[in-house]
Each structure stands twice: as structure tokens, then as C-alpha cells.
Design an enzyme around this catalytic site. Structure first.
Site, short mmCIF file in Angstrom:
data_model
loop_
_atom_site.label_atom_id
_atom_site.label_comp_id
_atom_site.label_asym_id
_atom_site.label_seq_id
_atom_site.Cartn_x
_atom_site.Cartn_y
_atom_site.Cartn_z
N HIS A 3 -10.11 1.18 1.62
CA HIS A 3 -9.60 2.49 2.07
C HIS A 3 -10.76 3.45 2.35
O HIS A 3 -10.70 4.26 3.28
CB HIS A 3 -8.73 3.13 0.99
CG HIS A 3 -7.27 2.78 1.07
ND1 HIS A 3 -6.51 3.03 2.18
CD2 HIS A 3 -6.43 2.23 0.15
CE1 HIS A 3 -5.25 2.62 1.95
NE2 HIS A 3 -5.19 2.13 0.73
N CYS A 38 0.86 -1.19 0.00
CA CYS A 38 0.00 0.00 0.00
C CYS A 38 0.89 1.23 0.00
O CYS A 38 1.88 1.30 0.74
CB CYS A 38 -0.88 -0.02 1.25
SG CYS A 38 -1.92 1.44 1.42
N HIS A 68 -9.00 -3.54 -2.29
CA HIS A 68 -8.05 -2.75 -1.51
C HIS A 68 -8.46 -1.27 -1.49
O HIS A 68 -8.48 -0.63 -0.43
CB HIS A 68 -6.65 -2.93 -2.13
CG HIS A 68 -5.55 -2.18 -1.45
ND1 HIS A 68 -4.47 -2.79 -0.86
CD2 HIS A 68 -5.34 -0.85 -1.29
CE1 HIS A 68 -3.67 -1.87 -0.34
NE2 HIS A 68 -4.16 -0.68 -0.59
N GLU A 69 -8.83 -0.74 -2.65
CA GLU A 69 -9.18 0.69 -2.73
C GLU A 69 -10.53 0.97 -2.06
O GLU A 69 -10.68 1.99 -1.37
CB GLU A 69 -9.19 1.17 -4.18
CG GLU A 69 -7.85 1.04 -4.90
CD GLU A 69 -6.66 1.60 -4.11
OE1 GLU A 69 -6.84 2.59 -3.40
OE2 GLU A 69 -5.56 1.01 -4.20
#
Ligand code: ZN
Length: 214
Positions: free
Chosen positions: A172, A126, A168-169
Site C-alpha cells: 500500500h 482489502c 500487503h501493508e
């Protein structure tokens, strides 16, 4: 980003951020903005500022370089992320990880749900946790819903590496870092990754470091 303009209106803060030049500074783990989650994007920036902000995310992602970047990583608590992966990897890595090229995309208000029960575990990193990588087991395929930067509905199934990137995004945007989902014993420095764990899959790392794969 912990600066004195933290409580200024959102549009003013984004304008100031963009006026500071590109690429934007990427926020590192430990900054609460990565943990607070985001507001749904409902036109708060207006079309022109949104276009500038998306372009700034793209430039910053490419400069890093990375394959995705979420708004909180530049200190903006809006549900917006960008992804792009030219996937410059050897054939055996591409096959093992499903790392096919992912064209540039803007994800507005994304949400995902698993498709099927299969899970895939690979090292990931990341931009907000520089210097480290760890193995994360994730659903191998996900259905992603939301909108694009023009407000058009998005409803698409992602597989392989692009499925990992969109998870993953999107995480966030919910204040979740990949480390929250990672196998702690897999944590490896970039140096260890380069020296030891370049294999297409993390099987050798799992044996040597003592963690389970799905
Ligand atoms: Zn990240």
C-alpha cells in the site's frame, strides 16, 4: 481525499482529519491517493501528532475490522502502517495458512525482501476493496526492515499469515493494491467466499475457477 484541503500542509491536514473523529473513513479503490505512493516518515508530524495518528489507525483498523491499515487508506501519504491479527480461526485454518496471532505493531518506513523461494497462495482481501477477495501468491517468508513508532530499528523475519499482512501493508505504501498481484480468475465476492471457498486452502477454488497455484 479529493477534498478542498488536499494541498494544505501535511500536519494541518492530519490534524483536521483527526479532529473529524474516529474511526476514520477508509478510502476505496479508485482514489488516486492509493496509487501515488508515500513519502518516507522523517518526523514530519512530530511525536504528539504521530502518536494521535497511530492511535487513529489502530481504532480504524479494529472498527473495520481488519488486520492491517496503511496511511494512504485514510488519505495520508506517509510511509506508516499498523498491523494486528488476533487470528480467531479454526485450528485447521490456522495450520494451513500459518495464521498465528500477530500483536499490534506500528511499521514506519517498512520495506521487505523475500527469504527463500517458497511461495504461499491464499485468498486475501482489502479494506479499500470492500466486498471482494482474490488469491495472491506471495513469498512465504520475508525480511522486514524499517522502524517502529519510536524510531527504533526494525529488522525481522515474518512467516505465515503475518508475512502476508506485512507485504500487503507495505505494498500500500508503494501504491500497490493486492489486486495488482492477484490471480484474476480467483476474484470472488464475499458471498461466494462464504458459500463456497471457506476451505483452509484455495485448491478447490483453483480447480473450479480455473487458475494456477504455485
Ligand atoms: Zn489493503
Amino acid at each position: 481525499m479529493g477534498t478542498s484541503n488536499e494541498h494544505a500542509p501535511l500536519t494541518e491536514r492530519v490534524e483536521q482529519l483527526l479532529d473529524g473523529g474516529l474511526p476514520l473513513t477508509i478510502v476505496a479503490a479508485g482514489d488516486p491517493v492509493l496509487r501515488r505512493g508515500t513519502e518516507p516518515y522523517e518526523g514530519q508530524l512530530g511525536p504528539a501528532l504521530l502518536a494521535r495518528f497511530v492511535e487513529a489507525l489502530r481504532v480504524t483498523m479494529r472498527a473495520a475490522p481488519g488486520v492491517g491499515l496503511a496511511a494512504p487508506q485514510v488519505g495520508v501519504e506517509l510511509r506508516i502502517a499498523v498491523i494486528e491479527d488476533p487470528a480467531p480461526v479454526p485450528e485447521e485454518v490456522r495450520l494451513a495458512r500459518g495464521r498465528m496471532p500477530q500483536p499490534f505493531r506500528v511499521l514506519v518506513n517498512p520495506a521487505y525482501e523475500p527469504v527463500g523461494d517458497a511461495r504461499a497462495a491464499f485468498f486475501e482481501g482489502c479494506l479499500s476493496v470492500p466486498g471482494w477477495q482474490a488469491v495472491v501468491a506471495r513469498p512465504a517468508a520475508v525480511r522486514l526492515t524499517g522502524q517502529d513508532e519510536h524510531g527504533q530499528a526494525l529488522d525481522e523475519v515474518f512467516e505465515g499469515w503475518p508475512a502476508r499482512i506485512v507485504q500487503h501493508e507495505t505494498d500500500h505504501l508503494d501504491g500497490v493494491l493486492y489486486l495488482d498481484r492477484a490471480e484474476p480468475r480467483s476474484l470472488s465476492s464475499n458471498l461466494a467466499m462464504a458459500e463456497r471457498w471457506t476451505q483452509p486452502t484455495p485448491q478447490e477454488a483453483a480447480r473450479a475457477l480455473g487458475f494456477e497455484l504455485p
